[in-house]
Scaffold this motif. Sequence first.
Motif, PDB file in Angstrom:
ATOM      1  N   LEU A 158      -6.092   0.009  -6.983  1.00  0.00           N
ATOM      2  CA  LEU A 158      -5.186  -0.991  -6.446  1.00  0.00           C
ATOM      3  C   LEU A 158      -3.867  -0.331  -6.089  1.00  0.00           C
ATOM      4  O   LEU A 158      -3.247   0.319  -6.922  1.00  0.00           O
ATOM      5  N   GLN A 159      -3.480  -0.452  -4.844  1.00  0.00           N
ATOM      6  CA  GLN A 159      -2.208   0.095  -4.410  1.00  0.00           C
ATOM      7  C   GLN A 159      -1.190  -1.027  -4.459  1.00  0.00           C
ATOM      8  O   GLN A 159      -1.329  -2.009  -3.766  1.00  0.00           O
ATOM      9  N   ASP A 195       5.975   3.252  17.602  1.00  0.00           N
ATOM     10  CA  ASP A 195       5.308   2.193  18.344  1.00  0.00           C
ATOM     11  C   ASP A 195       5.947   2.019  19.697  1.00  0.00           C
ATOM     12  O   ASP A 195       7.022   1.455  19.815  1.00  0.00           O
ATOM     13  N   THR A 239       5.640  -0.988   3.925  1.00  0.00           N
ATOM     14  CA  THR A 239       4.431  -0.495   3.264  1.00  0.00           C
ATOM     15  C   THR A 239       3.500   0.218   4.232  1.00  0.00           C
ATOM     16  O   THR A 239       2.324   0.390   3.954  1.00  0.00           O
ATOM     17  N   ARG A 240       4.038   0.616   5.377  1.00  0.00           N
ATOM     18  CA  ARG A 240       3.175   1.336   6.313  1.00  0.00           C
ATOM     19  C   ARG A 240       2.835   2.710   5.755  1.00  0.00           C
ATOM     20  O   ARG A 240       3.689   3.390   5.188  1.00  0.00           O
ATOM     21  N   ASP A 241       1.591   3.106   5.938  1.00  0.00           N
ATOM     22  CA  ASP A 241       1.152   4.373   5.370  1.00  0.00           C
ATOM     23  C   ASP A 241       1.918   5.550   5.963  1.00  0.00           C
ATOM     24  O   ASP A 241       2.346   6.440   5.276  1.00  0.00           O
ATOM     25  N   MET A 283       0.864  -1.193   0.000  1.00  0.00           N
ATOM     26  CA  MET A 283       0.000   0.000   0.000  1.00  0.00           C
ATOM     27  C   MET A 283       0.895   1.234   0.000  1.00  0.00           C
ATOM     28  O   MET A 283       1.647   1.456   0.937  1.00  0.00           O
ATOM     29  N   GLY A 340      -7.274  12.268   1.621  1.00  0.00           N
ATOM     30  CA  GLY A 340      -7.471  11.318   2.704  1.00  0.00           C
ATOM     31  C   GLY A 340      -8.058  10.011   2.213  1.00  0.00           C
ATOM     32  O   GLY A 340      -8.303   9.100   2.976  1.00  0.00           O
ATOM     33  N   LYS A 341      -8.319   9.885   0.928  1.00  0.00           N
ATOM     34  CA  LYS A 341      -8.908   8.658   0.395  1.00  0.00           C
ATOM     35  C   LYS A 341      -7.907   7.994  -0.547  1.00  0.00           C
ATOM     36  O   LYS A 341      -7.239   8.650  -1.323  1.00  0.00           O
ATOM     37  N   VAL A 342      -7.847   6.688  -0.479  1.00  0.00           N
ATOM     38  CA  VAL A 342      -7.009   5.948  -1.405  1.00  0.00           C
ATOM     39  C   VAL A 342      -7.929   5.177  -2.326  1.00  0.00           C
ATOM     40  O   VAL A 342      -8.873   4.543  -1.885  1.00  0.00           O
ATOM     41  N   ARG A 343      -7.677   5.256  -3.608  1.00  0.00           N
ATOM     42  CA  ARG A 343      -8.531   4.534  -4.550  1.00  0.00           C
ATOM     43  C   ARG A 343      -7.719   3.533  -5.344  1.00  0.00           C
ATOM     44  O   ARG A 343      -6.512   3.647  -5.438  1.00  0.00           O
ATOM     45  N   ASN A 347       5.599  -6.009  -1.930  1.00  0.00           N
ATOM     46  CA  ASN A 347       4.623  -7.087  -1.778  1.00  0.00           C
ATOM     47  C   ASN A 347       5.091  -8.388  -2.430  1.00  0.00           C
ATOM     48  O   ASN A 347       4.654  -9.470  -2.041  1.00  0.00           O
ATOM     49  N   VAL A 366       7.530  -6.710   4.536  1.00  0.00           N
ATOM     50  CA  VAL A 366       6.449  -6.082   3.782  1.00  0.00           C
ATOM     51  C   VAL A 366       5.661  -5.130   4.681  1.00  0.00           C
ATOM     52  O   VAL A 366       5.331  -4.013   4.301  1.00  0.00           O
ATOM     53  N   TYR A 367       5.410  -5.553   5.902  1.00  0.00           N
ATOM     54  CA  TYR A 367       4.680  -4.707   6.850  1.00  0.00           C
ATOM     55  C   TYR A 367       5.442  -3.412   7.125  1.00  0.00           C
ATOM     56  O   TYR A 367       4.888  -2.310   7.053  1.00  0.00           O
ATOM     57  N   LYS A 423      -2.390   9.203  -0.517  1.00  0.00           N
ATOM     58  CA  LYS A 423      -3.620   9.754   0.040  1.00  0.00           C
ATOM     59  C   LYS A 423      -3.714  11.230  -0.324  1.00  0.00           C
ATOM     60  O   LYS A 423      -2.954  12.055   0.169  1.00  0.00           O
TER      61      LYS A 423
END
Lengths: 92, 547
Positions: free
Chosen positions: A13-14, A76, A69-71, A1, A8-11, A19, A65-66, A5
Amino acid sequence: MSTAKHDGKVRGLQFSPWNLLLIVPLLVLVTPLFNMDGPRLFGMPFFYWFQFLFVGIGVLSTWIVYMMTRDKPTVDAADKLSVDDLDEGDAR
Amino acid sequence: MSNLQWPELIIFTILFALVTVLGFMASRWQRGSTLDHLDEWGLGGRKFGSWITWFLLGGDLYTAYTFVAVPALVFSAGALGLYALPYTIVVYPIVLLPALRMWSVSRVRGYVTPADFVRGRFGSPILALLVAITGIVATMPYIALQLVGLEAVLRTMGINGSGIVGHLPLLVAFVILAFYTYQSGLRAPALIAFVKDILIYIVILVAIIYLPSKLGGWSHIFDTAVSKFDKTPAKTDGILLNANNQLQYATLALGSALALFLYPHSLTSVLASRGRSVIKRNMVALPAYSLVLGLLALLGYVAITAGIKPLTNAATGKADGNTIVPVLFDSQFSSWFAGIAFAAIGIGALVPAAIMSIAAANLWTRNIYKEYIRKNATPQEEAKQAKLASLVVKLGAVAVIILIDPQFSIDLQLIGGVLILQTLPAVALALYTRWFHRWGLIAGWVVGIGWGLIMLYGIPNPANGKQHFGGSALSLGNLSLFGWHPFSGSAVQIYVGFVALIGNLVVAAIGTVIARQMKVFNGTDDTEPEDYHTDEHDKNLRPIGVH
């Protein structure tokens, strides 16, 4: 992903090349690679320890991958909260 | 009932009582404004964080039946039984991305079940009904099998009677479970899963370190297994795969992985999580359970070395292979630790059974009751209906186990895996593409299910003399396309579900092309492209649990 944005919207296939790493663990389905007795490790035939090794490879691939591909990079803090707080722990 | 193992029984009962209290208390844990809403009762308020989801999904996917059946398969067949390891290795990389899309669209649109999504995506109540029925039919025997796991433990502790008295403890356990699930919904298994999983980790770590050193090391254990398999007449067993079952091993692992998150109970746990990052973290962390499952599978070989003999089921008079691991623990551990191990497996049956019954109840309520029986049901009525349905589902599972040979449930679960895989095009592929036509998908479903059942019916099992439904491994030589045998004479085996899925996809594609040529109406898509990327902190999200 990806981080596409705008409002604020993602459209759509990202797709991120990262991946593709998710394909690597599927190698554990190619049985001729590891269907043999030797070399043994701690007395365990290759067939067995190879597949246990792939648990780690699966975790590593998914983890990369995590991370990649974090937005948005979020800081954390370690989850050191009580059970009841865990739900909201990293939402705040 | 004469040789009851008292110390084990007492520890088992204490731990069981503990989770019962937890189960009833769960209704007050993290409470939302009301429990009379499916978002709350059926999905725990859609707000579980990373840790809770990890325990919940772990408790949900790695069931008591898995814990007794996988080592039992390794015990009897060898390497083939280890398919559970690659299965649970590949599942997370495969489902990571589709699970995120499913979570997002469900969060935006308020979907509770996979069939809800199909209904919204294709505007087709019929396709949604087919998906819902497949889900319920596949889940029911799975619940019953949890009872098989629980019974294997009870039997080892000496509760091995025949008739209704022999089943009484099982009945009591399940009635208690049914009541606290009724009251607390998904919060009950979420809380109990903590106890179950921590116990399981302790037991497995101890078993896997202590037992091999006691029995002469892994090298010796594998060598004893080799000599046992060499003596058996069957050619399919052994500590390595042979030329004919490698394809079966790979396709069974892949097919099971593809099927796992199509099961409604897996999606229930995914949808209950708070956001996308929770799911991503879990897909990274859940393989910890795979490691445990793999180690547990090896206990099948440990049992061979320890000379374990399965107990005889007093109700059916047949040997119960699923008692291998409980008997191993019973013979090798001190009785108090065996008690803890049995409690781990026993509680391990309750968590998935609760989640599965909730998932089946959600399907019934949303996609059959609300769709066909009471169209304008309020959220309160939905919750009431789902609570009642969860009771019916669990009591049904108990009745099936008590009244019918458990083998029936095992056969049904085998079939269930093949059936649920046939919802892949409508549920999983539809997350990415609207290319398939809804009538093409329906045609594909019919063919996949029909062909899968026909193939399963035709598979005998020489080991137990069964003529039909003897397993899920189809010899390619027997693969028939309208009487044409493309691989005639081949003894290479393949997983039936996989073959049926290919047939399903081909028919769905052909059906789609035809339906588009004929310009058949393809329903309206309620979802928007951005729905599939929504996350927890986005603005204007649909409120949870509001009437």
